[in-house]
Design a protein around this motif. Structure first.
Motif, PDB file in Angstrom:
ATOM      1  N   ALA A 121      -0.639   0.434  -5.474  1.00  0.00           N
ATOM      2  CA  ALA A 121       0.954   0.793  -5.297  1.00  0.00           C
ATOM      3  C   ALA A 121       1.835   0.032  -6.065  1.00  0.00           C
ATOM      4  CB  ALA A 121       1.144   0.634  -4.131  1.00  0.00           C
ATOM      5  N   GLY A 122       1.465  -1.079  -6.226  1.00  0.00           N
ATOM      6  CA  GLY A 122       2.375  -1.844  -7.192  1.00  0.00           C
ATOM      7  C   GLY A 122       2.113  -1.261  -8.673  1.00  0.00           C
ATOM      8  N   ALA A 123       1.033  -0.985  -9.247  1.00  0.00           N
ATOM      9  CA  ALA A 123       1.101  -0.678 -10.508  1.00  0.00           C
ATOM     10  C   ALA A 123       1.834   0.901 -10.370  1.00  0.00           C
ATOM     11  CB  ALA A 123      -0.555  -0.481 -10.938  1.00  0.00           C
ATOM     12  N   GLU A 124       1.605   1.533  -9.656  1.00  0.00           N
ATOM     13  CA  GLU A 124       2.284   2.860  -9.628  1.00  0.00           C
ATOM     14  C   GLU A 124       3.643   2.971  -9.759  1.00  0.00           C
ATOM     15  OE1 GLU A 124       0.407   5.079  -6.785  1.00  0.00           O
ATOM     16  OE2 GLU A 124      -1.595   5.448  -7.887  1.00  0.00           O
ATOM     17  N   ASN A 125       4.053   2.176  -8.964  1.00  0.00           N
ATOM     18  CA  ASN A 125       5.801   1.856  -8.783  1.00  0.00           C
ATOM     19  C   ASN A 125       6.380   0.721  -9.761  1.00  0.00           C
ATOM     20  OD1 ASN A 125       5.547   3.758  -6.678  1.00  0.00           O
ATOM     21  ND2 ASN A 125       5.016   1.821  -5.045  1.00  0.00           N
ATOM     22  N   GLY A 126       5.407   0.253 -10.566  1.00  0.00           N
ATOM     23  CA  GLY A 126       6.160  -0.538 -11.387  1.00  0.00           C
ATOM     24  C   GLY A 126       6.578  -1.884 -10.829  1.00  0.00           C
ATOM     25  N   LYS A 127       5.951  -2.459  -9.807  1.00  0.00           N
ATOM     26  CA  LYS A 127       6.320  -3.630  -9.092  1.00  0.00           C
ATOM     27  C   LYS A 127       5.156  -4.449  -8.790  1.00  0.00           C
ATOM     28  CE  LYS A 127      10.503  -1.478  -7.972  1.00  0.00           C
ATOM     29  NZ  LYS A 127      11.694  -2.262  -8.603  1.00  0.00           N
ATOM     30  N   ALA A 129       3.389  -8.194  -9.046  1.00  0.00           N
ATOM     31  CA  ALA A 129       3.563  -9.697  -9.263  1.00  0.00           C
ATOM     32  C   ALA A 129       2.429 -10.151 -10.337  1.00  0.00           C
ATOM     33  CB  ALA A 129       3.484 -10.319  -8.120  1.00  0.00           C
ATOM     34  N   ILE A 130       3.247 -10.921 -11.179  1.00  0.00           N
ATOM     35  CA  ILE A 130       2.158 -11.091 -12.467  1.00  0.00           C
ATOM     36  C   ILE A 130       2.369 -12.630 -12.641  1.00  0.00           C
ATOM     37  CG2 ILE A 130       1.572 -11.015 -14.692  1.00  0.00           C
ATOM     38  CD1 ILE A 130       3.141  -8.213 -14.894  1.00  0.00           C
ATOM     39  N   MET A 131       1.319 -13.492 -12.657  1.00  0.00           N
ATOM     40  CA  MET A 131       0.984 -15.014 -12.530  1.00  0.00           C
ATOM     41  C   MET A 131       0.421 -15.237 -13.941  1.00  0.00           C
ATOM     42  SD  MET A 131      -1.202 -14.580  -9.426  1.00  0.00           S
ATOM     43  CE  MET A 131      -0.179 -13.186  -8.849  1.00  0.00           C
ATOM     44  N   ALA A 151       7.599  -6.596 -10.620  1.00  0.00           N
ATOM     45  CA  ALA A 151       8.645  -6.908  -9.927  1.00  0.00           C
ATOM     46  C   ALA A 151       9.102  -8.412 -10.023  1.00  0.00           C
ATOM     47  CB  ALA A 151       8.410  -6.653  -8.491  1.00  0.00           C
ATOM     48  N   ARG A 152       8.060  -9.047 -10.589  1.00  0.00           N
ATOM     49  CA  ARG A 152       8.104 -10.845 -10.424  1.00  0.00           C
ATOM     50  C   ARG A 152       7.069 -11.268 -11.771  1.00  0.00           C
ATOM     51  NH1 ARG A 152       8.076 -14.575  -5.354  1.00  0.00           N
ATOM     52  NH2 ARG A 152       9.917 -13.303  -5.225  1.00  0.00           N
ATOM     53  N   ILE A 153       7.528 -11.848 -12.616  1.00  0.00           N
ATOM     54  CA  ILE A 153       6.759 -12.651 -13.544  1.00  0.00           C
ATOM     55  C   ILE A 153       6.906 -14.176 -13.544  1.00  0.00           C
ATOM     56  CG2 ILE A 153       6.005 -12.825 -15.976  1.00  0.00           C
ATOM     57  CD1 ILE A 153       7.259 -10.046 -16.419  1.00  0.00           C
ATOM     58  N   VAL A 154       5.891 -14.784 -13.170  1.00  0.00           N
ATOM     59  CA  VAL A 154       6.185 -16.252 -13.210  1.00  0.00           C
ATOM     60  C   VAL A 154       5.346 -17.025 -14.308  1.00  0.00           C
ATOM     61  CG1 VAL A 154       6.032 -18.263 -11.717  1.00  0.00           C
ATOM     62  CG2 VAL A 154       6.809 -16.333 -10.761  1.00  0.00           C
ATOM     63  N   HIS A 155       5.692 -17.690 -15.020  1.00  0.00           N
ATOM     64  CA  HIS A 155       4.773 -18.581 -16.123  1.00  0.00           C
ATOM     65  C   HIS A 155       4.495 -19.872 -15.293  1.00  0.00           C
ATOM     66  CE1 HIS A 155       4.322 -20.817 -20.263  1.00  0.00           C
ATOM     67  NE2 HIS A 155       3.401 -20.749 -19.638  1.00  0.00           N
ATOM     68  N   VAL A 156       3.323 -19.730 -14.802  1.00  0.00           N
ATOM     69  CA  VAL A 156       2.868 -20.759 -13.643  1.00  0.00           C
ATOM     70  C   VAL A 156       2.499 -22.203 -14.626  1.00  0.00           C
ATOM     71  CG1 VAL A 156       1.182 -21.650 -12.041  1.00  0.00           C
ATOM     72  CG2 VAL A 156       1.862 -19.249 -12.191  1.00  0.00           C
ATOM     73  N   GLY A 157       1.950 -22.061 -15.832  1.00  0.00           N
ATOM     74  CA  GLY A 157       1.682 -23.410 -16.567  1.00  0.00           C
ATOM     75  C   GLY A 157       0.699 -22.882 -17.740  1.00  0.00           C
ATOM     76  N   PRO A 158      -0.168 -23.889 -18.244  1.00  0.00           N
ATOM     77  CA  PRO A 158      -0.871 -23.546 -19.146  1.00  0.00           C
ATOM     78  C   PRO A 158      -2.046 -22.496 -19.313  1.00  0.00           C
ATOM     79  CG  PRO A 158      -1.428 -25.785 -18.174  1.00  0.00           C
ATOM     80  CD  PRO A 158      -0.340 -25.345 -17.611  1.00  0.00           C
ATOM     81  N   THR A 159      -2.754 -22.200 -20.246  1.00  0.00           N
ATOM     82  CA  THR A 159      -3.818 -21.486 -20.197  1.00  0.00           C
ATOM     83  C   THR A 159      -4.877 -21.839 -19.132  1.00  0.00           C
ATOM     84  OG1 THR A 159      -3.855 -21.070 -22.524  1.00  0.00           O
ATOM     85  CG2 THR A 159      -5.706 -20.369 -21.413  1.00  0.00           C
ATOM     86  N   GLY A 160      -5.068 -20.643 -18.211  1.00  0.00           N
ATOM     87  CA  GLY A 160      -5.979 -20.844 -16.988  1.00  0.00           C
ATOM     88  C   GLY A 160      -5.099 -20.822 -15.703  1.00  0.00           C
ATOM     89  N   GLN A 163      -4.841 -17.567 -13.920  1.00  0.00           N
ATOM     90  CA  GLN A 163      -6.087 -17.102 -13.009  1.00  0.00           C
ATOM     91  C   GLN A 163      -6.161 -17.995 -12.074  1.00  0.00           C
ATOM     92  OE1 GLN A 163      -7.670 -14.555 -13.698  1.00  0.00           O
ATOM     93  NE2 GLN A 163      -7.026 -13.720 -15.643  1.00  0.00           N
ATOM     94  N   THR A 164      -5.989 -19.367 -11.973  1.00  0.00           N
ATOM     95  CA  THR A 164      -6.047 -20.239 -10.974  1.00  0.00           C
ATOM     96  C   THR A 164      -4.933 -19.847  -9.683  1.00  0.00           C
ATOM     97  OG1 THR A 164      -6.749 -21.912 -12.466  1.00  0.00           O
ATOM     98  CG2 THR A 164      -6.140 -22.736 -10.159  1.00  0.00           C
ATOM     99  N   ALA A 165      -3.848 -19.517 -10.204  1.00  0.00           N
ATOM    100  CA  ALA A 165      -2.933 -18.967  -9.078  1.00  0.00           C
ATOM    101  C   ALA A 165      -3.403 -17.632  -8.489  1.00  0.00           C
ATOM    102  CB  ALA A 165      -1.384 -18.643  -9.913  1.00  0.00           C
ATOM    103  N   LYS A 166      -3.659 -16.898  -9.086  1.00  0.00           N
ATOM    104  CA  LYS A 166      -4.522 -15.652  -8.737  1.00  0.00           C
ATOM    105  C   LYS A 166      -5.608 -16.160  -7.534  1.00  0.00           C
ATOM    106  CE  LYS A 166      -5.220 -11.201  -7.927  1.00  0.00           C
ATOM    107  NZ  LYS A 166      -5.380 -10.241  -8.881  1.00  0.00           N
ATOM    108  N   MET A 167      -6.344 -17.050  -7.875  1.00  0.00           N
ATOM    109  CA  MET A 167      -7.327 -17.371  -7.064  1.00  0.00           C
ATOM    110  C   MET A 167      -6.755 -18.058  -5.677  1.00  0.00           C
ATOM    111  SD  MET A 167      -9.933 -19.883  -9.629  1.00  0.00           S
ATOM    112  CE  MET A 167     -10.543 -18.836 -11.191  1.00  0.00           C
ATOM    113  N   ALA A 168      -5.566 -18.777  -5.868  1.00  0.00           N
ATOM    114  CA  ALA A 168      -4.876 -19.054  -4.477  1.00  0.00           C
ATOM    115  C   ALA A 168      -4.445 -17.973  -3.915  1.00  0.00           C
ATOM    116  CB  ALA A 168      -3.668 -20.075  -4.966  1.00  0.00           C
ATOM    117  N   ASN A 169      -4.002 -17.116  -4.617  1.00  0.00           N
ATOM    118  CA  ASN A 169      -3.435 -15.505  -3.996  1.00  0.00           C
ATOM    119  C   ASN A 169      -4.503 -14.949  -3.177  1.00  0.00           C
ATOM    120  OD1 ASN A 169      -1.138 -13.412  -4.323  1.00  0.00           O
ATOM    121  ND2 ASN A 169      -3.091 -12.331  -4.484  1.00  0.00           N
ATOM    122  N   GLN A 170      -5.822 -15.055  -3.835  1.00  0.00           N
ATOM    123  CA  GLN A 170      -6.793 -14.232  -3.015  1.00  0.00           C
ATOM    124  C   GLN A 170      -7.214 -14.968  -2.001  1.00  0.00           C
ATOM    125  OE1 GLN A 170      -5.688 -11.760  -4.473  1.00  0.00           O
ATOM    126  NE2 GLN A 170      -7.724 -10.637  -4.938  1.00  0.00           N
TER     127      GLN A 170
END
Length: 286
Positions: A121-127, A129-131, A151-160, A163-170
């Motif tokens: 739904a987020g992809a279809e609606n253009g909404k 969250a990108i980490m 809907a939201r783009i956050v530059h979390v830190g250096p390379t990787g 992906q680590t933020a996405k792990m926390a998300n999951q």
């Protein structure tokens, strides 16, 4: 998810060339975009799609899938020009993100690991969250383009770091769904009005995206949509591996991963992650 994201890029006026590893899916998208009047070219290989592109976006399934479209004679890195940027929206291991960043840098190419959250739904609606993880230069070039479907783009830190933020998300999602499953079963067994219960608790500290978007469907035993358990287990596998690498214990997420394995073994791997509730008996209404 890559299909809707590609559509948003084309609608925003970007010159887009697409590639899909499935010829049938590529044709389906071609038909849909043609019917909508969108101008999207199609390539026969990842390298062909990436040739002369300023920014290349990848969105596939796992580490092996990403390797297949980025490396080798037909991978995007073989054809990308110096000064271009590779943005990966796949949820992968942080190690692969760092590996691809190094290979890209050797070719004068920027790299951003940018896993997404928000589901179909987020992809279809253009909404979405990108980490994001990566250097500031590639990030600044990619951000205005990612805005097309975010809907939201956050530059979390250096390379990787993305992906680590996405792990926390999951990890968060796994724990929330486990608690939500038990809360619904408690409410059912106690004979509560489930709509009123949702109304009461969704306005307080227990509120979550999962509660707002999955309470009703979990109550109705509807799971044939959304983010598949197969993909969640893949994501949790990366997250648990990274936690172990860092010397951490993640007992709740590891337990939920085992619960998902039970549902997979029963043939439910393509069900939405909210099907976690299905392994809990409804109990006696008293």
């Amino acid at each position: 998810m890559g299909g809707p994201m590609t559509g948003h890029l084309a609608r925003a006026g970007h010159k887009v060339t697409a590639y899909n590893r499935s010829a049938a899916r590529a044709q389906n998208w071609r038909d849909a975009w043609t019917e909508e009047g969108l101008d999207v070219d199609f390539a026969a290989t990842p390298a062909e799609a990436a040739a002369d592109a300023d920014i290349v976006f990848t969105c596939v399934g796992n580490d092996d899938d990403l390797r297949s479209v980025t490396l080798g004679d037909h991978g995007v890195l073989s054809a990308m020009k110096q000064g271009s940027v590779l943005v990966d929206h796949t949820t992968t291991s942080a190690d692969l993100a760092r590996e691809l960043a190094a290979l890209a840098a050797d070719r004068g190419i920027g790299f951003v690991d940018a896993p997404v959250s928000g589901g179909q739904a987020g992809a279809e609606n253009g909404k979405l969250a990108i980490m994001c993880g990566g250097e500031a230069g590639p990030m600044s070039r990619a951000t205005p383009v990612m805005d097309c479907y975010a809907a939201r783009i956050v530059h979390v830190g250096p390379t990787g770091a993305g992906q680590t933020a996405k792990m926390a998300n999951q990890f968060c999602i796994a724990g929330v769904l486990a608690g939500l499953s038990e809360a619904i079963r408690l409410s059912q067994a106690a004979g509560l009005d489930l709509e009123k219960t949702y109304e009461a608790i969704s306005g307080g500290a227990a509120q979550s995206w999962q509660m707002n978007n999955r309470w009703q469907t979990m109550v109705a035993d509807e799971f044939d949509f959304g983010f598949a358990i197969d993909w969640m287990r893949k994501d949790l596998g990366y997250a648990l591996d990274e936690a172990r690498r860092l010397g951490l214990s993640s007992p709740v997420s590891a337990l939920v991963d085992q619960f998902y394995a039970e549902i997979q073994a029963a043939g439910g791997g393509r069900l939405d992650t909210s099907a976690l509730i299905s392994r809990l008996p409804k109990g006696e209404n008293r």
